[in-house]
Design a protein around this motif. Structure first.
Motif, PDB file in Angstrom:
ATOM      1  N   LEU A  47       1.590  -0.150  -1.482  1.00 44.43           N
ATOM      2  CA  LEU A  47       2.960  -0.792  -1.441  1.00 44.43           C
ATOM      3  C   LEU A  47       3.808   0.023  -0.460  1.00 44.43           C
ATOM      4  CD1 LEU A  47       3.352  -1.700  -5.204  1.00 44.43           C
ATOM      5  CD2 LEU A  47       2.343  -2.939  -3.508  1.00 44.43           C
ATOM      6  N   ASP A  48       4.239  -1.274   0.568  1.00 42.97           N
ATOM      7  CA  ASP A  48       4.886  -0.636   1.755  1.00 42.97           C
ATOM      8  C   ASP A  48       6.243  -1.478   2.057  1.00 42.97           C
ATOM      9  OD1 ASP A  48       3.200   1.676   3.130  1.00 42.97           O
ATOM     10  OD2 ASP A  48       1.810   0.186   2.379  1.00 42.97           O
ATOM     11  N   PRO A  49       7.207  -1.136   2.486  1.00 44.15           N
ATOM     12  CA  PRO A  49       8.729  -1.735   2.670  1.00 44.15           C
ATOM     13  C   PRO A  49       8.243  -2.895   3.843  1.00 44.15           C
ATOM     14  CG  PRO A  49       9.143   0.594   2.872  1.00 44.15           C
ATOM     15  CD  PRO A  49       7.497   0.617   2.713  1.00 44.15           C
ATOM     16  N   TYR A  50       7.287  -2.764   4.578  1.00 37.67           N
ATOM     17  CA  TYR A  50       7.328  -3.869   5.437  1.00 37.67           C
ATOM     18  C   TYR A  50       6.642  -5.094   4.901  1.00 37.67           C
ATOM     19  CZ  TYR A  50       2.016  -3.710   5.237  1.00 37.67           C
ATOM     20  OH  TYR A  50       0.684  -3.800   4.464  1.00 37.67           O
ATOM     21  N   PHE A  75       6.929  -2.929  -6.517  1.00 37.34           N
ATOM     22  CA  PHE A  75       7.354  -3.541  -5.205  1.00 37.34           C
ATOM     23  C   PHE A  75       8.968  -3.634  -4.974  1.00 37.34           C
ATOM     24  CE2 PHE A  75       8.202  -6.712  -1.886  1.00 37.34           C
ATOM     25  CZ  PHE A  75       8.047  -5.957  -0.678  1.00 37.34           C
ATOM     26  N   ILE A  76       9.441  -4.416  -5.893  1.00 36.36           N
ATOM     27  CA  ILE A  76      10.641  -4.628  -6.187  1.00 36.36           C
ATOM     28  C   ILE A  76      11.390  -3.329  -6.127  1.00 36.36           C
ATOM     29  CG2 ILE A  76      12.374  -5.677  -7.608  1.00 36.36           C
ATOM     30  CD1 ILE A  76      10.178  -7.685  -8.230  1.00 36.36           C
ATOM     31  N   GLY A  77      11.091  -2.324  -6.819  1.00 33.52           N
ATOM     32  CA  GLY A  77      11.571  -1.161  -7.135  1.00 33.52           C
ATOM     33  C   GLY A  77      11.809  -0.217  -5.706  1.00 33.52           C
ATOM     34  N   LEU A  78      10.773  -0.283  -4.955  1.00 36.34           N
ATOM     35  CA  LEU A  78      10.551   0.604  -3.814  1.00 36.34           C
ATOM     36  C   LEU A  78      11.862   0.059  -2.690  1.00 36.34           C
ATOM     37  CD1 LEU A  78       8.758   2.028  -1.774  1.00 36.34           C
ATOM     38  CD2 LEU A  78       7.709  -0.174  -1.019  1.00 36.34           C
ATOM     39  N   LEU A  79      12.007  -1.041  -2.802  1.00 35.80           N
ATOM     40  CA  LEU A  79      13.183  -1.532  -2.011  1.00 35.80           C
ATOM     41  C   LEU A  79      14.603  -1.206  -2.421  1.00 35.80           C
ATOM     42  CD1 LEU A  79      11.707  -5.217  -1.265  1.00 35.80           C
ATOM     43  CD2 LEU A  79      11.789  -3.273   0.375  1.00 35.80           C
ATOM     44  N   LYS A  86       4.967   8.461  -2.243  1.00 39.36           N
ATOM     45  CA  LYS A  86       4.261   7.387  -1.609  1.00 39.36           C
ATOM     46  C   LYS A  86       3.783   6.587  -2.658  1.00 39.36           C
ATOM     47  CE  LYS A  86       1.781   4.649   0.386  1.00 39.36           C
ATOM     48  NZ  LYS A  86       2.283   3.172   0.622  1.00 39.36           N
ATOM     49  N   LEU A  87       4.325   5.050  -2.626  1.00 43.29           N
ATOM     50  CA  LEU A  87       3.942   4.056  -3.874  1.00 43.29           C
ATOM     51  C   LEU A  87       2.484   3.573  -3.696  1.00 43.29           C
ATOM     52  CD1 LEU A  87       5.094   2.901  -6.475  1.00 43.29           C
ATOM     53  CD2 LEU A  87       6.207   1.338  -5.060  1.00 43.29           C
ATOM     54  N   VAL A  88       1.779   3.867  -4.752  1.00 47.66           N
ATOM     55  CA  VAL A  88       0.274   3.406  -4.606  1.00 47.66           C
ATOM     56  C   VAL A  88       0.185   2.840  -5.926  1.00 47.66           C
ATOM     57  CG1 VAL A  88      -2.183   4.331  -4.377  1.00 47.66           C
ATOM     58  CG2 VAL A  88      -0.381   5.067  -2.734  1.00 47.66           C
ATOM     59  N   VAL A  89      -0.668   1.539  -6.090  1.00 48.86           N
ATOM     60  CA  VAL A  89      -0.963   1.209  -7.225  1.00 48.86           C
ATOM     61  C   VAL A  89      -2.751   1.547  -7.376  1.00 48.86           C
ATOM     62  CG1 VAL A  89      -1.421  -1.145  -8.551  1.00 48.86           C
ATOM     63  CG2 VAL A  89       0.456  -0.971  -6.924  1.00 48.86           C
TER      64      VAL A  89
END
Ligand code: NDP
Length: 337
Positions: A43-46, A318-322, A329-332
């Motif tokens: 999961l990435d900001p882009y 993903f919502i939390g990443l922003l 590093k966020l990975v599922v």
């Protein structure tokens, strides 16, 4: 197959309603194709940009289409001469349990990779971004003051550690005391400030008594406002991302600071350069891969992941990443064995 599609386009911050989980039939594998079982999804900001229907460097995800994303997969079925069942690959399968590929977009990770998910972070796109952005655009020299925000994420953490290895004084910026503590204690930054601190601007000024020579831009917004007056003559700004603005629906409140920015760039002869990692530096991936593997293996670069279990939890993560809810590093991890 189970997958998450874009149900609607967000206005501002994405919500769970912008995503839809659905079950569909497994695709047929044609000659020359492989069926991939996703093990890890990055999961990435882009991805926030891909949810908008606006012109950018890459096309948007269409409504009802699977959300895009880099994946680490195992070959579940092969009708391709270069891949055997069980092989591990880095691909671009998106938010789903299974995907098809003709092999052109896959990178082999071998039969039994040690940390397969690292290909999504330190040994993959974010690590590559940090490496090229800092070394090629930032041009660190011994004694430089380097400032980087999102300091515990895969890009920022790697930028700061590479800065230390190149003799810089590294000032990190992160969301909250726990992240700031990790950046100094584990990553070896000289100092790390909390951007939520009400005195953040004055603390940044105190932390940079000799000004700022390199500002690695990950976030924009109020962090950039605090950095701007501290920039030295000849400062370099690798413009990597502006994550604080990805959910914005309009320009920030005034006063308009554009002429201040232009005058600072002029008077201080600042070099600010945007880059899109694979478009601009794809030809140097081999060099990065070799050098970063050696740095990680020797323990000179530390790496932290946050693994979320289950595809169904990807939207919330993903919502939390922003919002900075991730730590590392966020990975599922897809529990579809
Ligand atoms: P991270 O894992 O670091 O996640 C984003 C982080 O941004 C959050 O954890 C949070 O950290 C921080 N953040 C979010 N909102 C704000 C805010 N309002 N103010 C300050 N910080 C905020 O992401 P990556 O390491 O994957 O990516 C970092 C940047 O690099 C992003 O901007 C991304 O778009 C960019 N990028 C650009 C590439 C390119 O080719 N140009 C390629 C890859 C990434 P905290 O809680 O510490 O504030």
């Amino acid at each position: 197959n189970r997958r998450i599609v874009l149900a609607s386009r967000p206005e501002g911050a994405p919500t769970p309603n912008n995503f839809r989980l659905e079950d569909v039939a497994l695709p047929n594998v044609q000659e020359g194709e492989v069926l991939l079982r996703t093990v890890y999804l990055s999961l990435d900001p882009y991805m926030r940009g891909r949810m908008n229907d606006a012109p950018s460097y890459a096309p948007p995800v269409n409504i009802d289409e699977v959300m895009v994303g880099a994946t680490v997969c195992q070959v579940a079925r092969s009708r391709h001469p270069d891949f055997a069942e069980g092989d591990w690959v880095l691909g671009y399968g998106g938010w789903q349990l299974y995907s098809l590929s003709n092999g052109a977009d896959l990178i082999q990770l071998g039969k039994n990779p040690k940390n397969p998910s690292w290909a999504l972070g330190i040994l993959g796109m974010p690590g590559f971004t940090a490496y090229m952005g800092l070394l090629d655009i930032g041009r660190p020299k011994s004694g430089d003051t380097l400032v980087v925000a999102a300091a515990t994420g895969p890009v920022g953490a790697t930028v700061g550690q590479l800065g230390k290895l190149n003799g810089c004084r590294v000032v990190g910026i992160a969301g909250g005391p726990e992240k700031a503590d990790y950046a100094t204690r584990v990553l070896g930054f000289d100092i790390c400030l909390d951007h939520k601190d009400p005195n953040f601007t004055s603390k940044l000024s105190e932390a940079c008594p000799k000004g700022i020579d390199i500002y690695f831009e990950n976030v924009g917004g109020k962090v950039f406002d605090a950095v701007l007056p501290l920039l030295n003559v000849g400062a370099r700004i690798p413009l990597c991302g502006l994550v604080s603005q990805y959910n914005a629906t309009r320009l920030p409140d005034g006063p308009d600071r554009l002429s201040l920015l232009m005058a600072t760039i002029l008077v201080k002869r600042i070099k600010m350069q945007g880059f899109i990692i694979f478009d601009d530096y794809g030809h140097r991936y081999g060099e990065f891969s070799k050098e970063m593997s050696a740095l990680v293996t020797s323990g000179k670069i530390q790496y932290r992941e946050q693994i979320v279990e289950g595809l169904e939890n990807a939207p919330e993560a993903f919502i939390g990443l922003l919002e900075g809810k991730n730590f590392g590093k966020l990975v599922v991890h897809l529990n579809n064995q």
